[in-house]
Motif scaffolding. Structure first.
Motif, PDB file in Angstrom:
ATOM      1  N   GLU A   6       5.345  -1.937   3.272  1.00 53.05           N
ATOM      2  CA  GLU A   6       5.986  -2.464   2.075  1.00 53.05           C
ATOM      3  C   GLU A   6       6.997  -3.533   2.419  1.00 53.05           C
ATOM      4  O   GLU A   6       7.551  -3.572   3.527  1.00 53.05           O
ATOM      5  CB  GLU A   6       6.672  -1.333   1.302  1.00 53.05           C
ATOM      6  N   ILE A   7       7.254  -4.407   1.480  1.00 53.69           N
ATOM      7  CA  ILE A   7       8.320  -5.398   1.597  1.00 53.69           C
ATOM      8  C   ILE A   7       9.280  -5.176   0.430  1.00 53.69           C
ATOM      9  O   ILE A   7       8.918  -4.584  -0.584  1.00 53.69           O
ATOM     10  CB  ILE A   7       7.778  -6.842   1.586  1.00 53.69           C
ATOM     11  N   THR A   8      10.480  -5.635   0.579  1.00 51.15           N
ATOM     12  CA  THR A   8      11.470  -5.481  -0.477  1.00 51.15           C
ATOM     13  C   THR A   8      11.284  -6.590  -1.522  1.00 51.15           C
ATOM     14  O   THR A   8      10.633  -7.604  -1.241  1.00 51.15           O
ATOM     15  CB  THR A   8      12.884  -5.566   0.101  1.00 51.15           C
ATOM     16  N   PRO A   9      11.848  -6.410  -2.720  1.00 56.68           N
ATOM     17  CA  PRO A   9      11.777  -7.489  -3.715  1.00 56.68           C
ATOM     18  C   PRO A   9      12.366  -8.795  -3.202  1.00 56.68           C
ATOM     19  O   PRO A   9      11.861  -9.879  -3.511  1.00 56.68           O
ATOM     20  CB  PRO A   9      12.590  -6.925  -4.884  1.00 56.68           C
ATOM     21  N   MET A  10      13.434  -8.716  -2.405  1.00 56.04           N
ATOM     22  CA  MET A  10      14.014  -9.934  -1.836  1.00 56.04           C
ATOM     23  C   MET A  10      13.015 -10.636  -0.918  1.00 56.04           C
ATOM     24  O   MET A  10      12.868 -11.862  -0.950  1.00 56.04           O
ATOM     25  CB  MET A  10      15.289  -9.620  -1.060  1.00 56.04           C
ATOM     26  N   GLN A  11      12.319  -9.871  -0.095  1.00 55.47           N
ATOM     27  CA  GLN A  11      11.319 -10.459   0.799  1.00 55.47           C
ATOM     28  C   GLN A  11      10.155 -11.039   0.004  1.00 55.47           C
ATOM     29  O   GLN A  11       9.601 -12.077   0.377  1.00 55.47           O
ATOM     30  CB  GLN A  11      10.830  -9.403   1.788  1.00 55.47           C
ATOM     31  N   ILE A 135      -1.552 -12.284  11.983  1.00 53.75           N
ATOM     32  CA  ILE A 135      -2.282 -11.129  12.500  1.00 53.75           C
ATOM     33  C   ILE A 135      -1.422  -9.866  12.442  1.00 53.75           C
ATOM     34  O   ILE A 135      -1.918  -8.755  12.583  1.00 53.75           O
ATOM     35  CB  ILE A 135      -2.767 -11.413  13.941  1.00 53.75           C
ATOM     36  N   SER A 136      -0.118 -10.030  12.212  1.00 48.53           N
ATOM     37  CA  SER A 136       0.775  -8.894  12.008  1.00 48.53           C
ATOM     38  C   SER A 136       0.658  -8.417  10.564  1.00 48.53           C
ATOM     39  O   SER A 136      -0.061  -9.005   9.750  1.00 48.53           O
ATOM     40  CB  SER A 136       2.220  -9.299  12.305  1.00 48.53           C
ATOM     41  N   ASP A 137       1.383  -7.355  10.227  1.00 43.74           N
ATOM     42  CA  ASP A 137       1.343  -6.860   8.850  1.00 43.74           C
ATOM     43  C   ASP A 137       2.240  -7.705   7.957  1.00 43.74           C
ATOM     44  O   ASP A 137       2.995  -8.562   8.425  1.00 43.74           O
ATOM     45  CB  ASP A 137       1.727  -5.375   8.779  1.00 43.74           C
ATOM     46  N   LEU A 138       2.174  -7.435   6.659  1.00 42.15           N
ATOM     47  CA  LEU A 138       2.896  -8.246   5.681  1.00 42.15           C
ATOM     48  C   LEU A 138       4.403  -8.178   5.890  1.00 42.15           C
ATOM     49  O   LEU A 138       5.113  -9.157   5.643  1.00 42.15           O
ATOM     50  CB  LEU A 138       2.540  -7.780   4.263  1.00 42.15           C
ATOM     51  N   ARG A 139       4.910  -7.050   6.365  1.00 45.74           N
ATOM     52  CA  ARG A 139       6.351  -6.919   6.565  1.00 45.74           C
ATOM     53  C   ARG A 139       6.845  -7.903   7.624  1.00 45.74           C
ATOM     54  O   ARG A 139       7.893  -8.538   7.452  1.00 45.74           O
ATOM     55  CB  ARG A 139       6.685  -5.483   6.981  1.00 45.74           C
ATOM     56  N   GLU A 197       0.767 -17.355  -7.239  1.00 39.15           N
ATOM     57  CA  GLU A 197      -0.347 -16.423  -7.405  1.00 39.15           C
ATOM     58  C   GLU A 197      -0.398 -15.375  -6.296  1.00 39.15           C
ATOM     59  O   GLU A 197      -1.206 -14.439  -6.348  1.00 39.15           O
ATOM     60  CB  GLU A 197      -1.680 -17.170  -7.501  1.00 39.15           C
ATOM     61  N   LEU A 198       0.464 -15.527  -5.304  1.00 35.96           N
ATOM     62  CA  LEU A 198       0.586 -14.517  -4.244  1.00 35.96           C
ATOM     63  C   LEU A 198       0.862 -13.136  -4.819  1.00 35.96           C
ATOM     64  O   LEU A 198       0.483 -12.120  -4.231  1.00 35.96           O
ATOM     65  CB  LEU A 198       1.718 -14.922  -3.290  1.00 35.96           C
ATOM     66  N   ILE A 199       1.503 -13.079  -5.978  1.00 31.07           N
ATOM     67  CA  ILE A 199       1.853 -11.795  -6.586  1.00 31.07           C
ATOM     68  C   ILE A 199       0.613 -10.941  -6.857  1.00 31.07           C
ATOM     69  O   ILE A 199       0.679  -9.708  -6.871  1.00 31.07           O
ATOM     70  CB  ILE A 199       2.661 -12.027  -7.893  1.00 31.07           C
ATOM     71  N   LEU A 200      -0.541 -11.568  -7.034  1.00 32.73           N
ATOM     72  CA  LEU A 200      -1.779 -10.838  -7.282  1.00 32.73           C
ATOM     73  C   LEU A 200      -2.196  -9.992  -6.083  1.00 32.73           C
ATOM     74  O   LEU A 200      -2.922  -9.012  -6.234  1.00 32.73           O
ATOM     75  CB  LEU A 200      -2.917 -11.822  -7.615  1.00 32.73           C
ATOM     76  N   VAL A 201      -1.737 -10.383  -4.909  1.00 37.33           N
ATOM     77  CA  VAL A 201      -2.104  -9.665  -3.684  1.00 37.33           C
ATOM     78  C   VAL A 201      -0.938  -8.842  -3.141  1.00 37.33           C
ATOM     79  O   VAL A 201      -1.121  -7.725  -2.659  1.00 37.33           O
ATOM     80  CB  VAL A 201      -2.597 -10.654  -2.602  1.00 37.33           C
ATOM     81  N   ALA A 202       0.281  -9.373  -3.235  1.00 36.38           N
ATOM     82  CA  ALA A 202       1.441  -8.721  -2.621  1.00 36.38           C
ATOM     83  C   ALA A 202       2.081  -7.657  -3.511  1.00 36.38           C
ATOM     84  O   ALA A 202       2.902  -6.870  -3.029  1.00 36.38           O
ATOM     85  CB  ALA A 202       2.483  -9.779  -2.251  1.00 36.38           C
ATOM     86  N   TYR A 203       1.743  -7.623  -4.780  1.00 33.93           N
ATOM     87  CA  TYR A 203       2.405  -6.715  -5.730  1.00 33.93           C
ATOM     88  C   TYR A 203       2.387  -5.251  -5.287  1.00 33.93           C
ATOM     89  O   TYR A 203       3.447  -4.598  -5.298  1.00 33.93           O
ATOM     90  CB  TYR A 203       1.749  -6.854  -7.104  1.00 33.93           C
ATOM     91  N   GLU A 207       8.206  -2.917  -2.738  1.00 35.17           N
ATOM     92  CA  GLU A 207       8.990  -1.792  -3.227  1.00 35.17           C
ATOM     93  C   GLU A 207       9.659  -2.140  -4.550  1.00 35.17           C
ATOM     94  O   GLU A 207       9.754  -3.291  -4.930  1.00 35.17           O
ATOM     95  CB  GLU A 207      10.071  -1.426  -2.197  1.00 35.17           C
ATOM     96  N   GLY A 208      10.147  -1.114  -5.250  1.00 29.53           N
ATOM     97  CA  GLY A 208      10.907  -1.349  -6.466  1.00 29.53           C
ATOM     98  C   GLY A 208      10.091  -1.151  -7.728  1.00 29.53           C
ATOM     99  O   GLY A 208       8.880  -0.915  -7.694  1.00 29.53           O
TER     100      GLY A 208
END
Length: 364
Positions: A6-11, A135-139, A197-203, A207-208
């Motif tokens: 997970e990533i934070t809303p700030m990230q 190649i790393s994770d989204l975090r 449009e990144l929100i379609l994948v990262a949502y 977190e939050g």
């Protein structure tokens, strides 16, 4: 099931900012002035309102399926066949966008600093560097994008610094081109703001609450909108109406006349910042296309999917052979983009509302 990565809303906010802040901004003032004249900066602000509306539509779609990405909820809404077809179209769209970023970055580098360096070599360096990070994770990706966000501050400073040579009469009358043309110029501004449009994948990986995610995404959009408006305004008041149509990249050209004690060619130093902007935008689209492939083909590992998408984007970017072909491809693609940021999301949301489809346990 909620993903553990997970990533934070700030990230999320900084990741969307970096996705939006690509390479197109260096020529945006030139494109806007051609249509809207001195009112070009207003076109950016109006485009920001439109992008906000589009973002809320994407958010409403994600809100119905909070633990699924676009590639997972599209088959739920449209059925397996049509949902998979939509997912494939989005994968192609993300790959083409990544390739276009590579092309634009390479053209700018060759024209301003490396005329004798083969374009494929510049592209390859960008692809290898970005692939290593993606190649790393989204975090990990999000942390890197937060780290390089000094780029946004640097661009704001340079834009404000440029105002010392401003002649504010250059933009008067602001409605010289007419309000219809100012609205028409919104097209270039909206295309320059792509990346939300990144929100379609990262949502589902953020977190939050739903409201926290919406606020983070809207903050990202308006930070970039105001930055683009500031950059556009600066160029419009520094260059005369006769000059700016002759300068294809006014943002970089703006820095040629400045000198610092330890930096003689500030415009070449600025290319470093531009390279970071290109890399971050390219990385985000590479990540989204990779998530699409791993969602459709469960047996394909993320690492191999990254290598595949990077290789495909590199090959596609090799096809345009000159500036004219790149510009033609960019122009055509700009209109195709509306299918993916407007038409398909609206269609998916309408179908989901009509069929009352939502994820189990979600209260609307």
């Amino acid at each position: 099931m909620k993903n553990n990565i997970e990533i934070t809303p700030m990230q999320l906010s900084f990741t969307i900012m970096q996705a939006m802040f690509g390479v197109g901004y260096v020529s945006l003032p030139h494109d806007l002035q051609e249509v809207a004249k001195g009112g070009g900066f207003l076109s950016v602000l109006f485009a920001g309102v439109l992008v906000q509306i589009l973002l809320i539509i994407l958010w409403a779609l994600n809100k119905r399926f909070p633990t699924k990405t676009l590639f997972e909820f599209a088959p739920v809404i449209l059925g397996r066949f049509f949902g998979t077809a939509v997912s494939v179209l989005y994968i192609i769209y993300f790959l083409l966008t990544a390739s276009l970023v590579l092309d634009l970055y390479t053209r700018i580098c060759k024209e301003w600093a490396y005329p004798l360096t083969p374009g494929w070599l510049l592209m390859l360096l960008m692809v290898l560097t970005s692939t290593y990070l993606v190649i790393s994770d989204l975090r990990i990706i999000a942390r890197f994008l937060v780290f390089v966000s000094f780029l946004l501050i640097a661009n704001s400073f340079l834009a404000i610094w440029g105002l010392q040579n401003a002649n504010y009469l250059y933009i008067l009358p602001i409605d010289e081109a007419g309000w219809i043309n100012i609205v028409k110029a919104m097209h270039d501004a909206v295309i320059g703001l792509l990346g939300f449009e990144l929100i379609l994948v990262a949502y589902p990986f953020t977190e939050g609450t739903d409201k926290d995610k919406l606020k983070a995404a809207l903050l990202a959009v308006w930070v970039i909108v105001f930055l683009y408006a500031l950059i556009t305004f600066t160029c419009l008041v520094v260059y005369s109406p006769e000059e700016i149509p002759l300068i294809s990249e006014p943002v970089i050209h703006l820095l040629k006349g400045y000198r610092l004690p330890m930096i003689e060619r500030l415009d070449l130093f600025y290319l470093l910042l531009n390279a970071i902007a290109a890399a971050t935008s390219y990385m985000v689209y590479l990540y989204m296309s990779t998530k699409g492939i791993t969602s459709l083909f469960k047996r394909v590992k993320y690492k191999w999917a990254i290598l595949l998408t990077a290789a495909i984007s590199f090959v596609i970017a090799l096809f345009p052979e000159n500036r004219y072909q790149i510009m033609q491809f960019s122009k055509i693609f700009s209109y195709v983009s509306y299918l993916f940021i407007v038409a398909l999301p609206v269609f998916l949301l309408i179908v989901a509302l009509i069929r009352k489809q939502k994820e189990e346990g979600v209260n609307m």
